[in-house]
Scaffold this active site. Structure first.
Site, PDB file in Angstrom:
ATOM      1  CD  GLU A 156      41.697 113.858 -10.007  1.00  0.00           C
ATOM      2  OE1 GLU A 156      41.911 113.143 -11.009  1.00  0.00           O
ATOM      3  OE2 GLU A 156      42.542 114.626  -9.517  1.00  0.00           O
TER       4      GLU A 156
ATOM      5  CB  CYS B 274      38.045 109.487 -13.645  1.00  0.00           C
ATOM      6  SG  CYS B 274      39.272 110.777 -13.859  1.00  0.00           S
TER       7      CYS B 274
END
Length: 489
Positions: free
Chosen positions: A246, A280
């Site tokens: 991720e 993110c």
């Protein structure tokens, strides 16, 4: 002073590697000191986990869940204490870290539900028996945690891994070791058996040793694209190991229509600057339609961003955001801002270091519309770039012009444009009239391209924590009524 900061095989031991400390990014006050794990200690933790795996995997799901739910209860009871630790280590305001710990609590029930829905057991009756589906744990999972959500994001790997029957060796970011230590102590209090969860502290060398251990069966990683690519290279030629990456994003928010200007500004602020831009999914690019409405939005966006309250984690009243993770990170952002200006970007709001030797920085807004060859990078902080466009085709092309593919958003009342984005946008998260930073743990979370390797986390974390086992079953064996050609019995 240094202390027993590693948890290996149910014992707190001191790292035998080099010592280091972490400081509050804003005040530079030392908040934690410890020693790195050596390569030998990494192997001790992995070997202990390997020995613990069979018993944990055969512990009933009910008993595993009981321990994990005790952990959730302890999180709830220690919410403020853990939130203060996260705030001191990251400089995030207390209001935000309280929500982080609450997300850790909620993750348990969501992960239990995901386990049953995504990786449970099913049986289909057949005329001569049954076809069944079960899921088995991988074994020893190495979990690498990031610094931006040092409690919530590793928790999103650890909890589903343990529910499925895996054991875990956890290496947090070297910038947030205190949060990891405090969290693991709650697992210990919850009654997790020895070596089912092990904690290793350290930097790059510790991480490399963990990823290379012959005892691990998988790596679950949340962090930067550069580190994710490094892990991918390390595990090249090891298809027997599950790898879930991720990573980051260079995310675009397309602003097509502006009806309520302050509502759009609020959404853009939340998308670009919450957590000091250290999510993110933050909007690194604002793609704004040309015209008077877009001009007015930009002016108002600059005004609101300039007036954002930035300060210490425990200030009263609470600030909107604290600092970035370190002075080094702040300096890198200031350098990135200057590099963009040198390339031709027009500074609309200049990022400044608000205190000497501090990670407190103000937001930066740059117009890069006329600048060719802007670096396709994730500037992990409160820095966003504006692009202007004339038609939606151009906006979509700009949004997709990145090696990343984590999130993209649209501001417009026109559902037809959103439906088009759902088809043409290259991103794992596509939001409509919602902040890019908004996500649900009851949905998958992840991206494509340089943002991940098709192993979405959150609700889909259950998928990479267990592998499917299909069976054809019959309690009795009997000769079929009709034999295949060529067989005589």
């Amino acid at each position: 002073m240094s202390h027993a900061n590693l948890w290996i095989d149910g014992n707190w031991v001191q790292g035998q590697g080099k010592s280091w400390n972490t400081c509050n990014p804003v005040s530079q006050q030392v908040v934690w000191q410890g020693n790195e794990a050596t390569a030998q200690q990494v192997e001790q933790a992995c070997e202990a986990a390997r020995q613990a795996f069979p018993q944990w995997a055969t512990t009933s799901l009910t008993d595993r869940i009981a321990i994990i739910e005790r952990f959730a209860l302890l999180l709830e009871q220690n919410k403020e204490a853990l939130a203060k630790i996260i705030s001191q280590e990251t400089s995030k305001p207390l209001w935000e870290t309280l929500t982080e710990v609450q997300s850790m609590v909620a993750k348990v029930a969501i992960s239990i539900r995901a386990y049953h829905q995504r990786t449970g057991k099913s049986i289909t009756e057949m005329a001569d028996g049954a076809a069944s589906l079960r899921h088995r744990p991988h074994g020893v999972m190495a979990v690498f945690g990031p610094y931006n959500f040092p409690g919530h994001l590793p928790n999103g790997h650890i909890v589903p891994a343990l529910i499925a029957g895996n054991v875990v060796v956890f290496k947090p970011s070297e910038l947030t070791p205190w949060t990891a230590e405090a969290t693991v102590k709650l697992w210990q209090q919850a009654g997790l058996p020895n070596a089912v969860l092990n904690l290793l502290q350290g930097s790059r060398e510790t991480g490399i040793a963990l990823a290379q251990s012959e005892h691990i069966d998988g790596v679950l990683f949340t962090g930067s694209a550069s580190t994710g690519y490094q892990l991918h290279r390390q595990l090249a030629g090891a298809p027997e190991k599950i790898l879930a990456l991720e990573m980051g994003g260079n995310n675009a928010l397309i602003i097509e229509d502006i009806d309520d200007i302050d509502a759009v500004v609020h959404l853009a602020i939340q998308s670009a600057f919450i957590s000091a831009g250290q999510r993110c999914t933050c909007a690194r690019r604002l793609i704004i339609k040309n015209g008077q409405a877009g001009d007015a939005f930009i002016q108002r966006f600059i005004e609101v961003a300039r007036d954002l309250v930035i300060g210490d984690w425990d200030a009263e009243p609470q600030p909107f955001m604290g600092g970035v993770i370190s002075v080094k990170a702040a300096e890198a952002l200031l350098k990135a801002q200057q590099n963009l200006i040198d390339l031709g970007a027009r500074s609309l709001l200049e990022m400044k270091q608000l205190r000497e030797n501090s990670a407190l920085v103000s937001p930066a807004i740059l117009d890069v519309t006329a600048v060719p060859d802007i670096p396709d990078e994730e500037y992990f902080g409160p820095l966003t770039c504006i692009y202007r466009y004339d038609d939606f085709d151009e906006a979509l092309k700009l949004a997709n012009s990145t090696r990343f593919g984590l999130s993209v958003g649209l501001v417009s009342p026109k559902r037809a444009l959103f439906e088009r984005m759902l088809i043409e946008a290259r991103a794992g998260i596509v939001n409509w009239n919602k902040p890019l930073t908004g996500a649900s743990s009851a949905a998958p979370f992840g991206g494509v391209g340089a943002s991940g390797n098709h192993r979405a986390s959150a609700f889909y974390a259950a998928d990479y924590c267990a592998w499917p086992m299909a069976s054809l079953e019959s309690e009795q064996l009997s000769l079929p009524e009709k034999l295949s050609p060529g067989i005589v019995l």
